[in-house]
Motif scaffolding. Structure first.
Motif, PDB file in Angstrom:
ATOM      1  N   GLN A 185       0.810  -1.223   0.000  1.00  0.00           N
ATOM      2  CA  GLN A 185       0.000   0.000   0.000  1.00  0.00           C
ATOM      3  C   GLN A 185       0.842   1.273   0.000  1.00  0.00           C
ATOM      4  OE1 GLN A 185      -2.675  -0.601   3.368  1.00  0.00           O
ATOM      5  NE2 GLN A 185      -4.198  -1.485   2.025  1.00  0.00           N
ATOM      6  N   VAL A 186       1.553   1.483  -1.090  1.00  0.00           N
ATOM      7  CA  VAL A 186       2.342   2.699  -1.231  1.00  0.00           C
ATOM      8  C   VAL A 186       1.398   3.881  -1.423  1.00  0.00           C
ATOM      9  CG1 VAL A 186       4.049   3.902  -2.630  1.00  0.00           C
ATOM     10  CG2 VAL A 186       4.262   1.434  -2.232  1.00  0.00           C
ATOM     11  N   PRO A 187       1.458   4.911  -0.558  1.00  0.00           N
ATOM     12  CA  PRO A 187       0.567   6.064  -0.735  1.00  0.00           C
ATOM     13  C   PRO A 187       0.852   6.771  -2.063  1.00  0.00           C
ATOM     14  CG  PRO A 187       1.606   6.079   1.441  1.00  0.00           C
ATOM     15  CD  PRO A 187       2.321   5.049   0.621  1.00  0.00           C
ATOM     16  N   ILE A 188      -0.191   6.957  -2.846  1.00  0.00           N
ATOM     17  CA  ILE A 188      -0.034   7.622  -4.138  1.00  0.00           C
ATOM     18  C   ILE A 188      -0.861   8.896  -4.183  1.00  0.00           C
ATOM     19  CG2 ILE A 188      -0.477   7.421  -6.620  1.00  0.00           C
ATOM     20  CD1 ILE A 188       0.186   4.472  -6.390  1.00  0.00           C
ATOM     21  N   SER A 189      -2.125   8.788  -3.842  1.00  0.00           N
ATOM     22  CA  SER A 189      -3.025   9.939  -3.914  1.00  0.00           C
ATOM     23  C   SER A 189      -3.128  10.624  -2.561  1.00  0.00           C
ATOM     24  CB  SER A 189      -4.408   9.498  -4.390  1.00  0.00           C
ATOM     25  OG  SER A 189      -4.922   8.485  -3.548  1.00  0.00           O
ATOM     26  N   GLY A 190      -3.711  11.833  -2.565  1.00  0.00           N
ATOM     27  CA  GLY A 190      -3.870  12.629  -1.346  1.00  0.00           C
ATOM     28  C   GLY A 190      -5.160  12.324  -0.610  1.00  0.00           C
ATOM     29  N   ASP A 191      -5.394  13.066   0.465  1.00  0.00           N
ATOM     30  CA  ASP A 191      -6.555  12.831   1.326  1.00  0.00           C
ATOM     31  C   ASP A 191      -7.873  13.003   0.582  1.00  0.00           C
ATOM     32  OD1 ASP A 191      -4.991  12.210   3.483  1.00  0.00           O
ATOM     33  OD2 ASP A 191      -5.055  14.233   4.355  1.00  0.00           O
ATOM     34  N   ALA A 192      -7.974  14.025  -0.269  1.00  0.00           N
ATOM     35  CA  ALA A 192      -9.237  14.277  -0.975  1.00  0.00           C
ATOM     36  C   ALA A 192      -9.599  13.097  -1.874  1.00  0.00           C
ATOM     37  CB  ALA A 192      -9.147  15.562  -1.789  1.00  0.00           C
ATOM     38  N   ALA A 193      -8.597  12.553  -2.565  1.00  0.00           N
ATOM     39  CA  ALA A 193      -8.849  11.414  -3.446  1.00  0.00           C
ATOM     40  C   ALA A 193      -9.217  10.167  -2.649  1.00  0.00           C
ATOM     41  CB  ALA A 193      -7.622  11.153  -4.314  1.00  0.00           C
ATOM     42  N   ARG A 194      -8.549   9.958  -1.514  1.00  0.00           N
ATOM     43  CA  ARG A 194      -8.873   8.787  -0.702  1.00  0.00           C
ATOM     44  C   ARG A 194     -10.301   8.883  -0.150  1.00  0.00           C
ATOM     45  NH1 ARG A 194      -3.277   9.032   0.481  1.00  0.00           N
ATOM     46  NH2 ARG A 194      -3.566  10.485   2.216  1.00  0.00           N
ATOM     47  N   GLN A 195     -10.719  10.071   0.264  1.00  0.00           N
ATOM     48  CA  GLN A 195     -12.080  10.243   0.751  1.00  0.00           C
ATOM     49  C   GLN A 195     -13.098  10.008  -0.374  1.00  0.00           C
ATOM     50  OE1 GLN A 195     -12.538  13.989   2.799  1.00  0.00           O
ATOM     51  NE2 GLN A 195     -10.761  13.612   4.111  1.00  0.00           N
ATOM     52  N   ALA A 196     -12.769  10.494  -1.563  1.00  0.00           N
ATOM     53  CA  ALA A 196     -13.665  10.268  -2.705  1.00  0.00           C
ATOM     54  C   ALA A 196     -13.767   8.781  -3.018  1.00  0.00           C
ATOM     55  CB  ALA A 196     -13.163  11.038  -3.927  1.00  0.00           C
ATOM     56  N   GLY A 197     -12.664   8.059  -2.875  1.00  0.00           N
ATOM     57  CA  GLY A 197     -12.690   6.626  -3.101  1.00  0.00           C
ATOM     58  C   GLY A 197     -13.578   5.895  -2.107  1.00  0.00           C
ATOM     59  N   HIS A 198     -13.523   6.315  -0.846  1.00  0.00           N
ATOM     60  CA  HIS A 198     -14.382   5.687   0.164  1.00  0.00           C
ATOM     61  C   HIS A 198     -15.849   6.045  -0.077  1.00  0.00           C
ATOM     62  CE1 HIS A 198     -11.594   3.687   2.904  1.00  0.00           C
ATOM     63  NE2 HIS A 198     -10.725   4.637   2.592  1.00  0.00           N
ATOM     64  N   ALA A 199     -16.111   7.262  -0.536  1.00  0.00           N
ATOM     65  CA  ALA A 199     -17.485   7.640  -0.872  1.00  0.00           C
ATOM     66  C   ALA A 199     -18.006   6.792  -2.029  1.00  0.00           C
ATOM     67  CB  ALA A 199     -17.552   9.123  -1.232  1.00  0.00           C
ATOM     68  N   LEU A 200     -17.136   6.467  -2.980  1.00  0.00           N
ATOM     69  CA  LEU A 200     -17.531   5.609  -4.093  1.00  0.00           C
ATOM     70  C   LEU A 200     -17.847   4.201  -3.592  1.00  0.00           C
ATOM     71  CD1 LEU A 200     -17.900   5.558  -7.160  1.00  0.00           C
ATOM     72  CD2 LEU A 200     -15.467   4.983  -7.363  1.00  0.00           C
ATOM     73  N   LEU A 327     -15.240  -5.512 -20.379  1.00  0.00           N
ATOM     74  CA  LEU A 327     -16.152  -5.630 -19.238  1.00  0.00           C
ATOM     75  C   LEU A 327     -16.076  -4.450 -18.281  1.00  0.00           C
ATOM     76  CD1 LEU A 327     -15.611  -9.435 -18.483  1.00  0.00           C
ATOM     77  CD2 LEU A 327     -17.583  -8.362 -19.611  1.00  0.00           C
ATOM     78  N   VAL A 328     -15.367  -3.404 -18.652  1.00  0.00           N
ATOM     79  CA  VAL A 328     -15.302  -2.196 -17.823  1.00  0.00           C
ATOM     80  C   VAL A 328     -16.249  -1.158 -18.406  1.00  0.00           C
ATOM     81  CG1 VAL A 328     -13.846  -0.302 -17.010  1.00  0.00           C
ATOM     82  CG2 VAL A 328     -12.939  -2.626 -17.078  1.00  0.00           C
ATOM     83  N   ASP A 329     -17.128  -0.632 -17.580  1.00  0.00           N
ATOM     84  CA  ASP A 329     -18.128   0.331 -18.033  1.00  0.00           C
ATOM     85  C   ASP A 329     -17.793   1.768 -17.634  1.00  0.00           C
ATOM     86  OD1 ASP A 329     -19.985  -1.755 -19.009  1.00  0.00           O
ATOM     87  OD2 ASP A 329     -20.091  -2.263 -16.884  1.00  0.00           O
ATOM     88  N   GLU A 330     -16.988   1.922 -16.600  1.00  0.00           N
ATOM     89  CA  GLU A 330     -16.706   3.243 -16.047  1.00  0.00           C
ATOM     90  C   GLU A 330     -15.311   3.214 -15.436  1.00  0.00           C
ATOM     91  OE1 GLU A 330     -19.293   6.358 -13.218  1.00  0.00           O
ATOM     92  OE2 GLU A 330     -19.803   4.219 -13.326  1.00  0.00           O
ATOM     93  N   ILE A 331     -14.539   4.282 -15.625  1.00  0.00           N
ATOM     94  CA  ILE A 331     -13.186   4.352 -15.075  1.00  0.00           C
ATOM     95  C   ILE A 331     -13.049   5.617 -14.243  1.00  0.00           C
ATOM     96  CG2 ILE A 331     -10.713   4.470 -15.570  1.00  0.00           C
ATOM     97  CD1 ILE A 331     -11.250   3.013 -18.189  1.00  0.00           C
ATOM     98  N   PHE A 332     -12.580   5.459 -13.016  1.00  0.00           N
ATOM     99  CA  PHE A 332     -12.204   6.575 -12.158  1.00  0.00           C
ATOM    100  C   PHE A 332     -10.695   6.498 -11.979  1.00  0.00           C
ATOM    101  CE2 PHE A 332     -16.578   5.641 -11.054  1.00  0.00           C
ATOM    102  CZ  PHE A 332     -17.161   6.892 -10.932  1.00  0.00           C
TER     103      PHE A 332
END
Length: 382
Positions: A185-200, A327-332
């Protein structure tokens, strides 16, 4: 947009769109929790000459029942008679665990029903609208249809293609890597992106990783936003040989948040029995000629268990396999500003990030800043 003239005057198209946007927003409240049903929203609006007012609101409950219309009608009571109902998908017309919503609307005496789309479910497929019209209710369809098609993409994909709507989400470094070889789990993105990922995660039915990611990162795959732990999706691991350890974070939490393991026929039955004893659900899937789990068949198995949307978070082999299979319909795609370097793990096998972003099968929906990162959102063209 198609309208059928009924007993009362219709609001303007702009008013219809405004109320329908509100109904769509209500439906999103239980996105990720309404499966196997679509997450629908409904608003009942009444105008007695002093301007429109909302007398009932509803959205599909967890597990799919009660439906949005039923909830809104119960709230409105007698005030539903002569009112307009905005519902973000065609009202159902078949008998399930409850009676048809179209019949409930007719019995309530509503004057007009506005909906977005015809439900592709063969048990409905226009019958709900037809029943309403035959009862003398004015019906307007096609309001906010494009928005609704995206909101209900999981339901539509499951009914039409027999699989969930697949969302691929990944964070990549400036040089196109998702981690470093040999590191967790190498940190790549910042806090805002991680929060958006959890919201997803909180708005998706299931979340999937390959067993390689599960072994290296030992993730929980839950939603860790304050107050949203109960919105965690079903966790799913593709595990050809049944290698997921019973002392992994995923298995230890299987009684708290559902865990499904998709295993191939080559997996040791004793290992699978150990997993099942922990409360983990084991799903058998056939293998390809290359000895890997057949991804298309695996997705069908998930849809048969009710999942309508699936968030894929790793790793490169799974992401590449799904893309190559269409088989991928959407990419974030979260793009971080800093590089990892020469020991990085590529985001895809045999494809660069730029190749994926330029894939003509997808259309760009959004490209915006997300804290110090950028979020690129792509949608598959149908």
């Amino acid at each position: 947009m198609q309208a059928v003239k009924g007993r009362g005057a219709s609001p303007s198209p702009d008013e219809d769109r405004r109320w329908m946007s509100a109904a769509l927003a209500l439906g999103r409240r239980n996105a990720g929790r309404a499966w196997p049903n679509p997450a629908v929203g409904a608003i009942i609006v009444r105008d007695d000459g002093d301007g429109p007012r909302v007398v009932g609101r509803g959205w599909t409950a967890p597990g799919g029942r009660p439906h949005a219309e039923t909830v809104a009608l119960a709230q409105a009571g007698a005030l539903a008679r002569g009112a307009t109902v905005y519902v973000s998908l065609e009202p159902c017309s078949h008998v399930g665990r409850t009676g048809p919503c179209s019949v409930a609307l007719i019995e309530a005496g509503v004057d007009r029903v506005v909906s977005t789309l015809e439900d592709p479910d063969i048990r409905v497929a226009g019958d709900g609208h037809r029943m309403l019209r035959e009862a003398g209710i004015a019906v307007t369809t096609g309001v906010c249809a494009a928005e609704a098609a995206r909101e209900h993409a999981g339901h539509i994909r499951r009914v039409r293609d027999g699989r969930p709507h697949v969302r691929l989400k990944l964070a990549v470094s400036a040089d196109g890597f998702v981690g470093r070889f040999g590191e967790r789990q190498v940190p790549i993105s910042g806090d805002a992106a991680r929060q958006a990922g959890h919201a997803l995660r909180a708005t998706t039915d299931g979340i999937l990783v390959g067993v390689g990611t599960a072994l290296v990162d030992d993730p929980l795959l839950t939603c860790r936003l304050p107050g949203l732990a109960g919105r965690s999706p079903v966790r799913i691991v593709l595990d050809t040989h049944g290698r997921l350890p019973v002392d992994s974070a995923l298995v230890r939490s299987a009684h708290e948040v559902p865990l499904w393991v998709i295993a191939g026929g080559v997996a040791d039955p004793r290992r699978l029995a150990e997993l099942e004893a922990t409360g983990t659900t084991v799903i058998a899937a056939p293998l390809t000629a290359e000895g890997r789990i057949d991804l298309g068949t695996a997705l069908v198995a998930l849809a048969e268990r009710g999942l309508t949307t699936l968030l894929v978070e790793g790793g490169p082999r799974v992401a590449t396999g799904l893309l190559e299979a269409g088989l991928v319909d959407e990419i974030f795609l979260v793009r971080a500003p800093d590089p990892i370097g020469g020991d990085g793990v590529p985001a895809f096998i045999g494809r660069s990030v730029e190749d994926v972003l330029a894939d003509p099968a997808f259309v760009l929906l959004n490209d915006r800043p997300l804290g110090e990162d950028r979020l690129v959102h792509l949608w598959r063209k149908d």
